[in-house]
Design a protein around this motif. Structure first.
Motif, mmCIF file in Angstrom:
data_model
loop_
_atom_site.group_PDB
_atom_site.id
_atom_site.type_symbol
_atom_site.label_atom_id
_atom_site.label_comp_id
_atom_site.label_asym_id
_atom_site.label_seq_id
_atom_site.Cartn_x
_atom_site.Cartn_y
_atom_site.Cartn_z
ATOM 1 N N GLU A 40 8.175 13.406 17.280
ATOM 2 C CA GLU A 40 9.156 13.991 16.346
ATOM 3 C C GLU A 40 8.529 15.143 15.570
ATOM 4 O O GLU A 40 9.162 16.181 15.369
ATOM 5 N N ARG A 41 7.294 14.964 15.155
ATOM 6 C CA ARG A 41 6.580 16.031 14.434
ATOM 7 C C ARG A 41 6.392 17.248 15.343
ATOM 8 O O ARG A 41 6.609 18.380 14.918
ATOM 9 N N LEU A 42 6.031 17.011 16.594
ATOM 10 C CA LEU A 42 5.852 18.091 17.554
ATOM 11 C C LEU A 42 7.180 18.810 17.781
ATOM 12 O O LEU A 42 7.236 20.044 17.814
ATOM 13 N N LEU A 43 8.247 18.059 17.906
ATOM 14 C CA LEU A 43 9.569 18.636 18.128
ATOM 15 C C LEU A 43 9.983 19.506 16.930
ATOM 16 O O LEU A 43 10.516 20.606 17.133
ATOM 17 N N GLU A 44 9.709 19.056 15.734
ATOM 18 C CA GLU A 44 10.004 19.864 14.531
ATOM 19 C C GLU A 44 9.254 21.184 14.590
ATOM 20 O O GLU A 44 9.821 22.249 14.264
ATOM 21 N N ALA A 84 9.567 23.390 26.544
ATOM 22 C CA ALA A 84 8.685 22.457 25.837
ATOM 23 C C ALA A 84 9.511 21.474 25.005
ATOM 24 O O ALA A 84 9.250 20.267 25.014
ATOM 25 N N ARG A 85 10.518 21.980 24.302
ATOM 26 C CA ARG A 85 11.386 21.093 23.503
ATOM 27 C C ARG A 85 12.079 20.060 24.399
ATOM 28 O O ARG A 85 12.129 18.881 24.066
ATOM 29 N N ASP A 86 12.599 20.522 25.540
ATOM 30 C CA ASP A 86 13.274 19.608 26.457
ATOM 31 C C ASP A 86 12.318 18.528 26.967
ATOM 32 O O ASP A 86 12.684 17.351 27.056
ATOM 33 N N ALA A 87 11.111 18.933 27.292
ATOM 34 C CA ALA A 87 10.114 17.978 27.790
ATOM 35 C C ALA A 87 9.772 16.948 26.713
ATOM 36 O O ALA A 87 9.690 15.739 27.000
#
Length: 176
Positions: free
Chosen positions: A169-173, A111-114
């Motif tokens: 960016e918020r999702l990645l955090e 998920a992070r990579d995507a």
């Protein structure tokens, strides 16, 4: 909206060949509407057959003649009639969001990579829009005035990309 009105709009700005139109499309309308090269040429032929476009051939040395398209009076009328009709708001149609909706099938790392990949794409889009906006600011003031509303679509594209980046960016955090 259909491709026909995108083509009519581009030819309303300036007559041109299919190649000219495709280049103009890529620098403007493609930011919010998609079409392949083949679709564009099919639409040009249809509009010409319907009498909405004129086509003249321009001789070229060592190449086939270039077809230059321009709006007819009927084409201009069709465009003016269409632009005055209310356009319905469109819902987001984003394949990445559909993938996230089924994201329970991804590991956190996947998920992070995507999300990172998607953020990179949106950063690239934003950079292109910002560069294009600078070119608009440097253009002839009369053209800026005439195409002020068209420029607003670019400004919305810039704001949309910024919103995607904030959200991503918020999702990645959260994923980290």
């Amino acid at each position: 909206m259909s491709l026909r009105y995108a083509v009519l709009t581009l030819l309303d700005i300036e007559p041109g060949s299919g190649y000219d139109l495709k280049r103009r499309f890529e620098r403007s309308i493609s930011h919010f509407w998609s079409a392949s090269h083949q679709q564009m040429y099919r639409e040009l032929h249809k509009l010409h057959a319907e009498g909405l476009l004129d086509c003249t051939e321009q001789a070229q040395e060592g190449k086939p003649d270039k077809k230059i398209y321009r709006l007819t009076e009927s084409g201009g009328s069709a465009l003016r009639e269409w632009v005055q009709r209310p356009a319905p708001a469109q819902k987001i149609r984003e394949p990445f969001l559909l993938q996230l909706f089924a994201g329970h099938h991804l590991t956190r790392g996947q998920a992070r990579d995507a999300v990172r990949r998607h953020l990179d794409e949106h950063r690239e889009l934003l950079q292109g829009y910002l560069e294009q906006n600078e070119r608009v600011k440097q253009s002839d003031p009369q053209l800026q005035k005439r195409f002020w509303l068209a420029h607003q679509t670019l400004l919305l594209g810039i704001e949309t990309e910024k919103a995607w980046l904030v959200w991503g960016e918020r999702l990645l955090e959260e994923l980290e």
